[in-house]
Design an enzyme around this catalytic site. Sequence first.
Site, PDB file in Angstrom:
ATOM      1  N   PRO A  70     -33.744  22.362   9.997  1.00  9.69           N
ATOM      2  CA  PRO A  70     -32.798  23.218  10.701  1.00  9.69           C
ATOM      3  C   PRO A  70     -32.999  24.714  10.467  1.00  9.69           C
ATOM      4  O   PRO A  70     -33.292  25.144   9.343  1.00  9.69           O
ATOM      5  CB  PRO A  70     -31.436  22.797  10.147  1.00  9.69           C
ATOM      6  CG  PRO A  70     -31.639  21.439   9.594  1.00  9.69           C
ATOM      7  CD  PRO A  70     -33.069  21.348   9.178  1.00  9.69           C
ATOM      8  N   ASN A  71     -32.810  25.441  11.548  1.00  2.76           N
ATOM      9  CA  ASN A  71     -32.806  26.914  11.578  1.00  2.76           C
ATOM     10  C   ASN A  71     -34.194  27.537  11.467  1.00  2.76           C
ATOM     11  O   ASN A  71     -34.326  28.753  11.616  1.00  2.76           O
ATOM     12  CB  ASN A  71     -31.882  27.495  10.480  1.00  2.76           C
ATOM     13  CG  ASN A  71     -30.448  27.033  10.653  1.00  2.76           C
ATOM     14  OD1 ASN A  71     -29.867  27.227  11.705  1.00  2.76           O
ATOM     15  ND2 ASN A  71     -29.895  26.371   9.650  1.00  2.76           N
ATOM     16  N   ARG A 114     -34.370  35.348  11.518  1.00  2.00           N
ATOM     17  CA  ARG A 114     -33.395  34.813  10.569  1.00  2.00           C
ATOM     18  C   ARG A 114     -33.628  35.407   9.173  1.00  2.00           C
ATOM     19  O   ARG A 114     -34.714  35.212   8.589  1.00  2.00           O
ATOM     20  CB  ARG A 114     -33.608  33.292  10.518  1.00  2.00           C
ATOM     21  CG  ARG A 114     -32.834  32.599   9.443  1.00  2.00           C
ATOM     22  CD  ARG A 114     -33.368  31.204   9.185  1.00  2.00           C
ATOM     23  NE  ARG A 114     -32.536  30.554   8.203  1.00  2.00           N
ATOM     24  CZ  ARG A 114     -32.906  29.505   7.499  1.00  2.00           C
ATOM     25  NH1 ARG A 114     -34.090  28.957   7.691  1.00  2.00           N
ATOM     26  NH2 ARG A 114     -32.100  28.995   6.619  1.00  2.00           N
ATOM     27  N   TYR A 162     -37.080  35.411   4.649  1.00  2.00           N
ATOM     28  CA  TYR A 162     -38.080  34.548   5.290  1.00  2.00           C
ATOM     29  C   TYR A 162     -39.186  35.307   6.022  1.00  2.00           C
ATOM     30  O   TYR A 162     -40.122  34.692   6.525  1.00  2.00           O
ATOM     31  CB  TYR A 162     -37.380  33.579   6.259  1.00  2.00           C
ATOM     32  CG  TYR A 162     -36.366  32.692   5.562  1.00  2.00           C
ATOM     33  CD1 TYR A 162     -36.768  31.751   4.611  1.00  2.00           C
ATOM     34  CD2 TYR A 162     -34.996  32.811   5.822  1.00  2.00           C
ATOM     35  CE1 TYR A 162     -35.847  30.951   3.950  1.00  2.00           C
ATOM     36  CE2 TYR A 162     -34.067  32.011   5.172  1.00  2.00           C
ATOM     37  CZ  TYR A 162     -34.496  31.093   4.235  1.00  2.00           C
ATOM     38  OH  TYR A 162     -33.581  30.295   3.582  1.00  2.00           O
ATOM     39  N   ASN A 208     -41.043  21.055   5.439  1.00  2.00           N
ATOM     40  CA  ASN A 208     -40.041  22.025   4.995  1.00  2.00           C
ATOM     41  C   ASN A 208     -38.711  21.526   5.557  1.00  2.00           C
ATOM     42  O   ASN A 208     -38.382  21.814   6.711  1.00  2.00           O
ATOM     43  CB  ASN A 208     -40.356  23.436   5.505  1.00  2.00           C
ATOM     44  CG  ASN A 208     -39.344  24.449   4.978  1.00  2.00           C
ATOM     45  OD1 ASN A 208     -38.301  24.070   4.427  1.00  2.00           O
ATOM     46  ND2 ASN A 208     -39.630  25.721   5.156  1.00  2.00           N
ATOM     47  N   ALA A 227     -32.429  23.351   4.955  1.00  2.00           N
ATOM     48  CA  ALA A 227     -31.175  23.051   4.252  1.00  2.00           C
ATOM     49  C   ALA A 227     -31.036  21.565   3.930  1.00  2.00           C
ATOM     50  O   ALA A 227     -30.370  21.189   2.955  1.00  2.00           O
ATOM     51  CB  ALA A 227     -29.987  23.519   5.089  1.00  2.00           C
ATOM     52  N   GLU A 265     -43.903  18.969  -0.135  1.00  2.93           N
ATOM     53  CA  GLU A 265     -42.646  19.669   0.149  1.00  2.93           C
ATOM     54  C   GLU A 265     -42.927  21.164   0.109  1.00  2.93           C
ATOM     55  O   GLU A 265     -43.531  21.659  -0.852  1.00  2.93           O
ATOM     56  CB  GLU A 265     -41.596  19.300  -0.904  1.00  2.93           C
ATOM     57  CG  GLU A 265     -40.288  20.048  -0.727  1.00  2.93           C
ATOM     58  CD  GLU A 265     -39.299  19.764  -1.861  1.00  2.93           C
ATOM     59  OE1 GLU A 265     -39.560  18.870  -2.704  1.00  2.93           O
ATOM     60  OE2 GLU A 265     -38.268  20.469  -1.901  1.00  2.93           O
ATOM     61  N   HIS A 323     -41.510  25.236   0.875  1.00  2.96           N
ATOM     62  CA  HIS A 323     -40.447  26.198   1.167  1.00  2.96           C
ATOM     63  C   HIS A 323     -41.051  27.591   1.244  1.00  2.96           C
ATOM     64  O   HIS A 323     -41.932  27.943   0.451  1.00  2.96           O
ATOM     65  CB  HIS A 323     -39.376  26.177   0.079  1.00  2.96           C
ATOM     66  CG  HIS A 323     -38.731  24.839  -0.056  1.00  2.96           C
ATOM     67  ND1 HIS A 323     -37.781  24.390   0.821  1.00  2.96           N
ATOM     68  CD2 HIS A 323     -38.957  23.832  -0.934  1.00  2.96           C
ATOM     69  CE1 HIS A 323     -37.424  23.158   0.477  1.00  2.96           C
ATOM     70  NE2 HIS A 323     -38.132  22.794  -0.589  1.00  2.96           N
ATOM     71  N   ARG A 351     -32.685  31.274  -6.115  1.00  2.00           N
ATOM     72  CA  ARG A 351     -31.543  31.538  -5.227  1.00  2.00           C
ATOM     73  C   ARG A 351     -30.287  30.792  -5.711  1.00  2.00           C
ATOM     74  O   ARG A 351     -30.199  30.444  -6.888  1.00  2.00           O
ATOM     75  CB  ARG A 351     -31.961  31.168  -3.797  1.00  2.00           C
ATOM     76  CG  ARG A 351     -33.185  31.983  -3.340  1.00  2.00           C
ATOM     77  CD  ARG A 351     -33.663  31.587  -1.969  1.00  2.00           C
ATOM     78  NE  ARG A 351     -32.641  31.865  -0.967  1.00  2.00           N
ATOM     79  CZ  ARG A 351     -32.682  31.392   0.281  1.00  2.00           C
ATOM     80  NH1 ARG A 351     -33.698  30.620   0.664  1.00  2.00           N
ATOM     81  NH2 ARG A 351     -31.716  31.688   1.128  1.00  2.00           N
TER      82      ARG A 351
HETATM   83  C1  DQA Z   1     -36.031  26.931   2.868  1.00  2.00           C
HETATM   84  C2  DQA Z   1     -35.087  27.054   1.675  1.00  2.00           C
HETATM   85  C3  DQA Z   1     -33.781  26.318   1.942  1.00  2.00           C
HETATM   86  O1  DQA Z   1     -32.899  26.458   0.830  1.00  2.00           O
HETATM   87  C4  DQA Z   1     -33.089  26.891   3.167  1.00  2.00           C
HETATM   88  O2  DQA Z   1     -31.922  26.152   3.459  1.00  2.00           O
HETATM   89  C5  DQA Z   1     -33.990  26.966   4.345  1.00  2.00           C
HETATM   90  C6  DQA Z   1     -35.377  27.368   4.162  1.00  2.00           C
HETATM   91  C7  DQA Z   1     -37.302  27.781   2.685  1.00  2.00           C
HETATM   92  O3  DQA Z   1     -38.251  27.537   3.428  1.00  2.00           O
HETATM   93  O4  DQA Z   1     -37.345  28.672   1.849  1.00  2.00           O
HETATM   94  O5  DQA Z   1     -33.539  26.810   5.481  1.00  2.00           O
HETATM   95  O6  DQA Z   1     -36.436  25.567   2.970  1.00  2.00           O
END
Ligand code: DQA
Length: 150
Positions: free
Chosen positions: A11-12, A19, A24, A75, A78, A99, A101, A108
């Site tokens: 998501p997002n 964003r 990011y 990735n 959330a 995994e 990120h 964080r």
């Molecule tokens: C994320 C880190 C997550 O905590 C966050 O909710 C994201 C992006 C990252 O790529 O740093 O949406 O996965």
Amino acid sequence: MSNPIFVLNGPNLNLLGTREPHIYGSTRLAEVEQMCHDRARALGHVVSFRQSNYEGQIVEWIHEAIDGADGIVINPAALTHTSVAILDALKNVKCPIIELHISNPHQREAFRHVSYVTPVATAMMCGFGVTGYPLAVEAMAGLIKARRPA
Ligand code: DQA
């Protein structure tokens, strides 16, 4: 016959570039996808790059990966911190899982320090910004090679 490397985004991440750019960065997801295709091609692999805001869609893509992918770079965004469904889906996958990120969640908020995915991931990468994506594709190519009989 080889299958693609799935690069799955939660998501997002469709909003990447606009964003929270201080976290990011300003690179858009389409550019990140191109970086993955370019790196994969240079290494003799193909990437299937996908993004969804829906947990169930990501679960279905993981099911598709059971027979259809040589590796999964994920990735989960959330959903990393909430999704037992993604954890359970990944348990059925035999291929390597990375995994990924963009940020370093451990620097964080405390709720980002928990990942439901790490226990089933072959490896975890975070904090490289979007350059983590081609790095993860390259690392996945190495994991796939290491599994192939000589
Ligand atoms: C994320 C880190 C997550 O905590 C966050 O909710 C994201 C992006 C990252 O790529 O740093 O949406 O996965």
